[in-house]
Structure formats: C-alpha cells, structure tokens
Design an enzyme around this catalytic site. Structure first.
Site, PDB file in Angstrom:
ATOM      1  N   LYS A  62       0.680  -0.990   0.185  1.00 35.20           N
ATOM      2  CA  LYS A  62      -0.164   0.208  -0.711  1.00 35.20           C
ATOM      3  C   LYS A  62       0.970   1.635  -0.314  1.00 35.20           C
ATOM      4  O   LYS A  62       2.136   1.297  -0.640  1.00 35.20           O
ATOM      5  CB  LYS A  62      -0.924  -0.169   1.206  1.00 35.20           C
ATOM      6  CG  LYS A  62      -1.881  -1.493   1.423  1.00 35.20           C
ATOM      7  CD  LYS A  62      -2.558  -1.300   2.623  1.00 35.20           C
ATOM      8  CE  LYS A  62      -3.217  -2.867   2.610  1.00 35.20           C
ATOM      9  NZ  LYS A  62      -4.068  -2.699   3.033  1.00 35.20           N
ATOM     10  N   HIS A  83      -7.631  -3.064  -6.394  1.00 39.28           N
ATOM     11  CA  HIS A  83      -7.448  -3.160  -4.411  1.00 39.28           C
ATOM     12  C   HIS A  83      -9.004  -2.691  -4.522  1.00 39.28           C
ATOM     13  O   HIS A  83      -9.458  -1.550  -4.858  1.00 39.28           O
ATOM     14  CB  HIS A  83      -6.749  -2.718  -4.121  1.00 39.28           C
ATOM     15  CG  HIS A  83      -6.160  -3.087  -3.011  1.00 39.28           C
ATOM     16  ND1 HIS A  83      -7.182  -2.655  -1.573  1.00 39.28           N
ATOM     17  CD2 HIS A  83      -5.680  -4.131  -2.331  1.00 39.28           C
ATOM     18  CE1 HIS A  83      -6.793  -3.166  -0.917  1.00 39.28           C
ATOM     19  NE2 HIS A  83      -5.906  -4.198  -0.789  1.00 39.28           N
ATOM     20  N   GLU A 120      -9.364  -0.849  -2.085  1.00 42.39           N
ATOM     21  CA  GLU A 120      -8.825   0.856  -1.907  1.00 42.39           C
ATOM     22  C   GLU A 120      -9.076   1.683  -3.340  1.00 42.39           C
ATOM     23  O   GLU A 120     -10.086   2.781  -3.260  1.00 42.39           O
ATOM     24  CB  GLU A 120      -7.588   0.521  -1.032  1.00 42.39           C
ATOM     25  CG  GLU A 120      -7.901   0.240   0.555  1.00 42.39           C
ATOM     26  CD  GLU A 120      -6.099  -0.467   0.849  1.00 42.39           C
ATOM     27  OE1 GLU A 120      -5.329   0.287   0.550  1.00 42.39           O
ATOM     28  OE2 GLU A 120      -7.012  -1.229   1.580  1.00 42.39           O
ATOM     29  N   GLU A 139     -10.827 -10.942  -2.102  1.00 38.74           N
ATOM     30  CA  GLU A 139     -10.868 -10.407  -0.790  1.00 38.74           C
ATOM     31  C   GLU A 139     -12.057  -9.351   0.190  1.00 38.74           C
ATOM     32  O   GLU A 139     -12.110  -8.306  -1.027  1.00 38.74           O
ATOM     33  CB  GLU A 139      -9.981  -9.094  -0.537  1.00 38.74           C
ATOM     34  CG  GLU A 139      -8.207  -9.440  -1.446  1.00 38.74           C
ATOM     35  CD  GLU A 139      -7.006  -8.225  -1.513  1.00 38.74           C
ATOM     36  OE1 GLU A 139      -6.638  -9.028  -0.320  1.00 38.74           O
ATOM     37  OE2 GLU A 139      -7.602  -6.830  -1.219  1.00 38.74           O
ATOM     38  N   GLY A 150      -7.258  -5.593   6.200  1.00 39.49           N
ATOM     39  CA  GLY A 150      -6.766  -3.731   7.351  1.00 39.49           C
ATOM     40  C   GLY A 150      -7.544  -3.845   8.688  1.00 39.49           C
ATOM     41  O   GLY A 150      -7.817  -3.199   9.413  1.00 39.49           O
ATOM     42  N   SER A 172      -6.482  -9.666   6.322  1.00 37.26           N
ATOM     43  CA  SER A 172      -6.326  -9.586   7.580  1.00 37.26           C
ATOM     44  C   SER A 172      -5.561 -11.002   7.802  1.00 37.26           C
ATOM     45  O   SER A 172      -5.373 -11.798   8.887  1.00 37.26           O
ATOM     46  CB  SER A 172      -6.774  -9.547   8.677  1.00 37.26           C
ATOM     47  OG  SER A 172      -7.504  -8.458   8.014  1.00 37.26           O
ATOM     48  N   GLY A 214      -1.212  -5.961   5.871  1.00 42.07           N
ATOM     49  CA  GLY A 214      -0.090  -5.059   7.180  1.00 42.07           C
ATOM     50  C   GLY A 214       0.925  -6.080   7.711  1.00 42.07           C
ATOM     51  O   GLY A 214       1.754  -5.779   7.729  1.00 42.07           O
TER      52      GLY A 214
HETATM   53  C1  PEP Z   1      -4.363  -5.907   1.651  1.00 41.95           C
HETATM   54  O1  PEP Z   1      -4.625  -4.432   1.223  1.00 41.95           O
HETATM   55  O2  PEP Z   1      -4.672  -6.580  -0.266  1.00 41.95           O
HETATM   56  C2  PEP Z   1      -5.056  -6.458   2.354  1.00 41.95           C
HETATM   57  C3  PEP Z   1      -5.501  -7.853   2.315  1.00 41.95           C
HETATM   58  O3  PEP Z   1      -4.828  -6.639   3.326  1.00 41.95           O
HETATM   59  P1  PEP Z   1      -4.343  -6.564   5.322  1.00 41.95           P
HETATM   60  O4  PEP Z   1      -3.574  -7.933   5.011  1.00 41.95           O
HETATM   61  O5  PEP Z   1      -3.902  -5.645   6.074  1.00 41.95           O
HETATM   62  O6  PEP Z   1      -5.918  -7.305   5.550  1.00 41.95           O
END
Ligand code: PEP
Length: 255
Positions: A15, A98, A100, A170, A176, A216, A238
C-alpha cells in the site's frame, strides 16, 4: 485439477508504506527468510520503490509488482503510470481493482477491465481483486457481487491470457480490520470464483487459475486458510510489512 498443480502465490501489498530506503531494508530482511520457498513470492510496492525493489531482489526468488497501472500507452493522464513504464524496469505483477482503489479513487469494473487488458497486452501479470462489502454479505448477495466483478473485470480476456491472471478474493470487511473470513467462508467464495471462471471459459482453464485470499491474513491464520482446496495463496497487506510474519505466511504456503 489438483491444488498442488496450481502455482501457490504469496504477494505482499505494501500500500502507501515504505520509502525507497525503507523498502530496500525490508526486502533485505525478507529475501533470506524466503529463499527456500516452494511458492511464488511477490512484493507489490509503491511506484517510487519499484526500481529500488527490483535492484534489491535481483538474483533472488522474490518478484516485484506494482499496485496499479493505467490502460493507455502514454498521454495526458497526469499522475498515472503506464504498463510500458512498469515493464521496462522489470516489474512482473500488478495489483488491479484493489478495494481501496475502488472505494477511494473511483475505480470501477470497467476501469479494472481496461487496466487488466492493458497489463496482459504488455506482458504483466495482473492480480485482479474482487470482494464484497459487509453490507452486501449481510444482504446475502456475495455471489451476485463476485459473479458480476469476475465477468466485468475479465471481459474480453482470452483463455490464453487467463493463464497469466491471478484472482485475489478480498472481502472488503476483512481488509485491514483484523477480521478474517473463516477458512470455510474463504473456501466457499474461492470455489464460487472458480465455478464462475469455468462458466466463462471452461473447467480446465478455471482449474489452472491461482486464486488468493486476502483480508487480515497473518502468520497465525495462514495455515488454516491455505489448507483449503481453492485457496491457492494470499494477498497480504499489514503482515507483509513485517519480514518474519510475511516469511511465516510464505512458509505456510510452501507446505
Ligand atoms: C490488502 O491490502 O490486500 C490486504 C489484504 O490487507 P490486510 O492484509 O492488511 O487486511
């Protein structure tokens, strides 16, 4: 096709974290820890870190990916980066769609599709992210949402090109947040994605696609998630910023 025949892929999504100096330091920690990995290992890093990351991973088994790309070859698109620019410096993968980007930067399935096709045409391997919002899950429309994203994001992608596509499931509510989908929830949607690919292409083509789970995933839950038949890897946010945690996930995927 049996899971063992698909390529397991663990990709870090950094990120908007790490300056070039910090990226070099983190990759110098990661590379020795993952050198014996029996899976593909990727670090997807901010644009300004790419050149440093490629240099820092030269001669190792860690591949470098970008976090987005534009669909046009060049032109008046201030702030954007083309596939040709990425390719020329040695980038192999690119994260597209993604949540985000969808949530904060107006990314739509149409633009994800344009970026995906441009990436494939340039010889980059897109990691196409799909996933439902919490509210969509609660309204019991997860499958509708995923089916729509898969169909639109991969519109006009040929069966040959599909061989270079990675899908990341996802669930947006798990990114996150520290809330992980249970391994059964992850398996259920990853299997659904494969079934959709089989409908759009055919079973053999679908069976060969690597489908990652992201949300996560960490060193504590990776084993369980990756034990599922249709979960072929992980897209890690993360935990990819901590060398030991990322390496432990790579180890789990290498079993
Ligand atoms: C991601 O950014 O694709 C992601 C899965 O983040 P996290 O592992 O922090 O949830």
């Amino acid at each position: 096709m049996d899971k063992a025949k698909r390529k397991a892929i663990i990709a870090g999504n950094w990120k908007m974290n790490k300056t070039p100096k910090e990226a070099k330091a983190l990759l110098e920690q990661i590379t020795p820890l993952v050198k014996d990995a029996d899976c593909e290992v990727i670090a997807c890093v901010p644009y300004v870190d790419l050149a440093t990351a490629i240099e820092a991973t030269a001669g190792t088994n860690v591949k470098i990916g970008a976090e987005n790309c534009h669909w046009a070859a060049n032109g008046a698109f201030t702030g954007e980066i083309s596939t040709g620019m990425l390719k020329e410096i040695g980038v192999e993968y690119v994260v597209l769609g993604h949540s985000e980007r969808r949530q904060y930067f107006g990314e739509t399935d149409e633009t994800v599709n344009k970026r995906t096709k441009a990436a494939l045409a340039a010889g980059l391997k897109p990691i196409v992210c799909v996933g439902e919002l919490l509210w969509e899950r609660e309204c019991d429309i997860t499958e509708e949402v995923i089916a729509r994203q898969i169909k639109l994001d991969l519109w006009d992608v040929t069966e040959e090109e599909l061989k270079n596509v990675v899908i990341a499931y996802e669930p947006v509510w798990a990114i996150g947040t520290g809330k992980t989908a249970t391994s059964d929830q992850a398996e259920e949607v990853c299997a659904f994605i494969r079934a959709q690919l089989a409908k759009l292409y055919n079973q053999d083509a679908a069976d060969a696609v690597t489908i990652q789970y992201g949300g996560s995933m960490n060193d504590g839950n990776a084993d369980e998630l990756l034990s599922k038949t249709n979960v072929d890897g992980g897209l890690i946010g993360g935990a990819s910023l901590v060398a030991e945690k990322f390496a432990a996930i790579v180890k789990a995927a290498s079993k």
